[in-house]
Design a protein around this motif. Sequence first.
Motif, PDB file in Angstrom:
ATOM      1  N   ALA A 191       0.834  -1.206   0.000  1.00 28.21           N
ATOM      2  CA  ALA A 191       0.000   0.000   0.000  1.00 28.21           C
ATOM      3  C   ALA A 191       0.873   1.263   0.000  1.00 28.21           C
ATOM      4  O   ALA A 191       0.425   2.336   0.402  1.00 28.21           O
ATOM      5  CB  ALA A 191      -0.920  -0.002   1.222  1.00 28.21           C
ATOM      6  N   GLY A 192       2.116   1.119  -0.469  1.00 27.09           N
ATOM      7  CA  GLY A 192       3.059   2.232  -0.427  1.00 27.09           C
ATOM      8  C   GLY A 192       2.632   3.446  -1.221  1.00 27.09           C
ATOM      9  O   GLY A 192       2.765   4.584  -0.771  1.00 27.09           O
ATOM     10  N   GLU A 193       2.087   3.216  -2.425  1.00 28.12           N
ATOM     11  CA  GLU A 193       1.674   4.349  -3.255  1.00 28.12           C
ATOM     12  C   GLU A 193       0.585   5.166  -2.580  1.00 28.12           C
ATOM     13  O   GLU A 193       0.612   6.399  -2.604  1.00 28.12           O
ATOM     14  CB  GLU A 193       1.188   3.837  -4.625  1.00 28.12           C
ATOM     15  N   GLN A 194      -0.380   4.469  -1.974  1.00 28.45           N
ATOM     16  CA  GLN A 194      -1.462   5.176  -1.284  1.00 28.45           C
ATOM     17  C   GLN A 194      -0.931   5.936  -0.067  1.00 28.45           C
ATOM     18  O   GLN A 194      -1.373   7.055   0.209  1.00 28.45           O
ATOM     19  CB  GLN A 194      -2.544   4.182  -0.840  1.00 28.45           C
ATOM     20  N   ALA A 195       0.023   5.334   0.657  1.00 26.86           N
ATOM     21  CA  ALA A 195       0.589   5.997   1.837  1.00 26.86           C
ATOM     22  C   ALA A 195       1.321   7.272   1.437  1.00 26.86           C
ATOM     23  O   ALA A 195       1.147   8.329   2.066  1.00 26.86           O
ATOM     24  CB  ALA A 195       1.528   5.039   2.563  1.00 26.86           C
ATOM     25  N   VAL A 196       2.156   7.193   0.412  1.00 24.30           N
ATOM     26  CA  VAL A 196       2.889   8.374  -0.053  1.00 24.30           C
ATOM     27  C   VAL A 196       1.920   9.413  -0.612  1.00 24.30           C
ATOM     28  O   VAL A 196       2.112  10.622  -0.420  1.00 24.30           O
ATOM     29  CB  VAL A 196       3.937   7.971  -1.116  1.00 24.30           C
ATOM     30  N   ALA A 197       0.852   8.965  -1.258  1.00 22.49           N
ATOM     31  CA  ALA A 197      -0.138   9.907  -1.796  1.00 22.49           C
ATOM     32  C   ALA A 197      -0.821  10.677  -0.668  1.00 22.49           C
ATOM     33  O   ALA A 197      -1.090  11.876  -0.802  1.00 22.49           O
ATOM     34  CB  ALA A 197      -1.176   9.154  -2.629  1.00 22.49           C
ATOM     35  N   CYS A 198      -1.113  10.006   0.444  1.00 24.11           N
ATOM     36  CA  CYS A 198      -1.707  10.694   1.601  1.00 24.11           C
ATOM     37  C   CYS A 198      -0.757  11.763   2.131  1.00 24.11           C
ATOM     38  O   CYS A 198      -1.177  12.889   2.444  1.00 24.11           O
ATOM     39  CB  CYS A 198      -2.020   9.693   2.710  1.00 24.11           C
ATOM     40  N   LEU A 199       0.515  11.409   2.241  1.00 26.27           N
ATOM     41  CA  LEU A 199       1.509  12.380   2.708  1.00 26.27           C
ATOM     42  C   LEU A 199       1.643  13.527   1.726  1.00 26.27           C
ATOM     43  O   LEU A 199       1.761  14.697   2.117  1.00 26.27           O
ATOM     44  CB  LEU A 199       2.853  11.681   2.913  1.00 26.27           C
ATOM     45  N   ASP A 200       1.593  13.219   0.455  1.00 22.37           N
ATOM     46  CA  ASP A 200       1.686  14.250  -0.581  1.00 22.37           C
ATOM     47  C   ASP A 200       0.522  15.232  -0.472  1.00 22.37           C
ATOM     48  O   ASP A 200       0.715  16.458  -0.555  1.00 22.37           O
ATOM     49  CB  ASP A 200       1.705  13.594  -1.962  1.00 22.37           C
ATOM     50  N   ARG A 201      -0.691  14.710  -0.279  1.00 23.40           N
ATOM     51  CA  ARG A 201      -1.847  15.610  -0.172  1.00 23.40           C
ATOM     52  C   ARG A 201      -1.732  16.503   1.055  1.00 23.40           C
ATOM     53  O   ARG A 201      -2.091  17.688   1.009  1.00 23.40           O
ATOM     54  CB  ARG A 201      -3.140  14.787  -0.112  1.00 23.40           C
ATOM     55  N   LEU A 202      -1.231  15.971   2.154  1.00 25.81           N
ATOM     56  CA  LEU A 202      -1.032  16.799   3.352  1.00 25.81           C
ATOM     57  C   LEU A 202      -0.042  17.916   3.076  1.00 25.81           C
ATOM     58  O   LEU A 202      -0.293  19.089   3.407  1.00 25.81           O
ATOM     59  CB  LEU A 202      -0.544  15.933   4.510  1.00 25.81           C
ATOM     60  N   ILE A 203       1.086  17.580   2.465  1.00 21.57           N
ATOM     61  CA  ILE A 203       2.116  18.584   2.199  1.00 21.57           C
ATOM     62  C   ILE A 203       1.609  19.644   1.231  1.00 21.57           C
ATOM     63  O   ILE A 203       1.867  20.845   1.410  1.00 21.57           O
ATOM     64  CB  ILE A 203       3.396  17.895   1.676  1.00 21.57           C
ATOM     65  N   VAL A 204       0.858  19.231   0.222  1.00 23.55           N
ATOM     66  CA  VAL A 204       0.303  20.209  -0.735  1.00 23.55           C
ATOM     67  C   VAL A 204      -0.626  21.181  -0.017  1.00 23.55           C
ATOM     68  O   VAL A 204      -0.587  22.400  -0.253  1.00 23.55           O
ATOM     69  CB  VAL A 204      -0.442  19.468  -1.874  1.00 23.55           C
ATOM     70  N   ARG A 205      -1.483  20.672   0.873  1.00 26.11           N
ATOM     71  CA  ARG A 205      -2.386  21.556   1.623  1.00 26.11           C
ATOM     72  C   ARG A 205      -1.603  22.494   2.532  1.00 26.11           C
ATOM     73  O   ARG A 205      -1.943  23.680   2.662  1.00 26.11           O
ATOM     74  CB  ARG A 205      -3.378  20.730   2.444  1.00 26.11           C
ATOM     75  N   MET A 206      -0.564  21.995   3.179  1.00 31.94           N
ATOM     76  CA  MET A 206       0.242  22.829   4.074  1.00 31.94           C
ATOM     77  C   MET A 206       0.985  23.912   3.287  1.00 31.94           C
ATOM     78  O   MET A 206       1.049  25.076   3.710  1.00 31.94           O
ATOM     79  CB  MET A 206       1.231  21.962   4.857  1.00 31.94           C
ATOM     80  N   VAL A 207       1.540  23.541   2.143  1.00 35.65           N
ATOM     81  CA  VAL A 207       2.215  24.536   1.293  1.00 35.65           C
ATOM     82  C   VAL A 207       1.225  25.607   0.858  1.00 35.65           C
ATOM     83  O   VAL A 207       1.519  26.814   0.880  1.00 35.65           O
ATOM     84  CB  VAL A 207       2.863  23.856   0.064  1.00 35.65           C
ATOM     85  N   GLY A 208       0.028  25.189   0.467  1.00 34.05           N
ATOM     86  CA  GLY A 208      -0.985  26.158   0.063  1.00 34.05           C
ATOM     87  C   GLY A 208      -1.359  27.124   1.171  1.00 34.05           C
ATOM     88  O   GLY A 208      -1.745  28.270   0.904  1.00 34.05           O
ATOM     89  N   THR A 209      -1.219  26.682   2.418  1.00 35.80           N
ATOM     90  CA  THR A 209      -1.545  27.534   3.560  1.00 35.80           C
ATOM     91  C   THR A 209      -0.506  28.623   3.773  1.00 35.80           C
ATOM     92  O   THR A 209      -0.834  29.724   4.237  1.00 35.80           O
ATOM     93  CB  THR A 209      -1.654  26.660   4.837  1.00 35.80           C
ATOM     94  N   VAL A 210       0.769  28.350   3.441  1.00 33.54           N
ATOM     95  CA  VAL A 210       1.845  29.279   3.796  1.00 33.54           C
ATOM     96  C   VAL A 210       2.445  30.020   2.605  1.00 33.54           C
ATOM     97  O   VAL A 210       3.218  30.965   2.793  1.00 33.54           O
ATOM     98  CB  VAL A 210       2.990  28.536   4.539  1.00 33.54           C
TER      99      VAL A 210
END
Length: 667
Positions: free
Chosen positions: A536-555
């Motif tokens: 399930a590695g791709e899904q795990a990295v995708a979850c982390l990617d979505r979090l980082i994208v949202r955090m970048v968008g915040t700052v």
Amino acid sequence: MAAKLERQPSSATTGFFQAYPVIPPAYTSQTQQASAQSGNAGSDDTVLTDILKLYLPNPLPTALDKSLHDFARTCLDPGTLRLMVDCEISHPTLHSLNTFGEANTINPLRTSEGWRGLKDIQTKNGIVARGYDGCSEAGKYNLRIHQFALAHLWSPSCASVSCPAAMSDGAAILLSKHLALSSNPSTPGQDPKVLRGVLQAVYNRLVSFGPDYAWTSGQWMTERPGGSDVSRTETLARLASTEELSAEKVTFGKEDADGVGMPLGPYLIDGFKWFSSATDADMVVLLAQTKKGLSAFYAPMKRAKIMPDSTRVAVMNGVRISRLKNKMGTKGLPTAELEIKGMRGWLIGEEGRGVKGISAILNATRLWTASGAVGSWGRGLAVARAYAKVRKIKGEQVLAENRQHVKWIAGEIVKYRACAHLAFLGVALLGIAESGWEVAAKGTNAGSWMPKDKKEAEALLRVLTPVMKAQCSLWSTLGLRECMESLGGVGYCENVEDGGVMNIARMLRDSAVNSVWEGTTNILAEDFVRVTKGRAGEQAVACLDRLIVRMVGTVVAFFEENAHLVQWRWGALKAWLASTATEKVLYQGREVLQQVQELICSLLLMIQAGNTGDSLDRTIADRWIRSRFGQGRELLHKGSLEVESENDRRIFLGTPTAGTQGMRSKL
């Protein structure tokens, strides 16, 4: 010629004596912060306040705010500190035999007054209970943030009684998952209705505020062959036969109940556990091999027995303490080697799926380790700060006026703040995974970028917990070493006088276990690789990617250059993870953990600065990113000495303090 000044020799009772530093509480109620700034006692460490404002309703619910304010003072109360010192000097002892040489099965382990007293304080203040729905009167919010904020305050004063709290919390999580099921797997010889009643009663004790009723749990996985490799477990479990159960009734005087009268499980467990912390626990969750593979079991530590004189006593449930461990630190914590012979227990979950079941405990205890490590580091920095304000170094100059010293510790505070935010991100994700975004994040400053789906929060927790546990553990130990050095020889001494609040040596020794227990850094690196490169590695990295994208968008609006830098670094790491063979990723596993830490901490510090608009928070974020992403050397000598040293002073000391404005570099 002027007459020479006559000097008098010092003695044990005359001459110079260092003014004693005043260690302030680590949290002050929001309603009292204004008066604290006017001169009343307040906190000099704002990171916990900042974290609460990020993940909880603002203003804080009054009851929650008050509980933290009061508990911060309990942690520094002379009575609490006396108990902490007693744990350090009065170690657990083993009494295997009675007067006539017979095995002592009633009270073979004796702990100190300090240990027992601190456990009572911990229970009364809900260090475990505050994390559970129905255990708080302050309303709906992320209960886990409240709970771990208390644990952050408690860690440096508790002499490691937070260890059984962590395992008790993990056990409560595990039991709550099974209680939430409409039915548990049917197992021959194990009545599901009886099991459910037992698990509910045990859960109620784990989340209780009452010291006389509450239970703590142990967690036994480590064995001699495997260490963290539980697949080599030598402990075996099997269903007891009718004949064996009948024979037990004769031995125990027709009693077939645990120490408080609950039914005993139908399984018999035999084996040897090499490293069991909190051996004075009331219950245990452990792994044992069955015919179908490694399985999880619950067992009480005591069972009832009718003695020859007809008295009813609680005796050890098939457990013999082989010896107590002689450890570098955590001296008050009873850690032992245990021989298990005929321990009665209940199978939890599906037979042969024990590792999956017990992972709930492992994730919780790893999060507790990260949070507790950071809490102790915060106390060490508070001691270093208080000492610098009073330590005379040249004439009337104090250490807090020395630019080199202040620059050094300011750098440590930047690291501490980054790790504190990292640990509490995990806590916030745990709250969402359990209660949902609507309850645990909606309307908070973090609500816009935290995951709204419970499953995604669980996945992120699974990816990031190894990073948090590994990095916070390592960095806090290094940070406490710096705090010890900042006090010079005083820091190197085991200062148990004056409540032991100055004993950074003790905190350093205790912190060393954090990078060992619940998985060394290498084991955690393997865990991270297993998650990100597994099925399930791709899904795990995708979850982390979505979090980082949202955090970048915040700052990105107010940290454009640094936000894009972090996004680029994450993109490069993500591509490398996807294209690199698992063995190569594992070979560089420790470096990967650090890179993920650096990225997430950068975003969290930028988010903090964006929320407050404070120039100091921006400076802290800039310094972290500059130091972690290779720009530090290039900019080392380009900044103004006056500007940089003033920023150092603000990071180290906070608001201007009388006597520290005119900082000098003279040694």
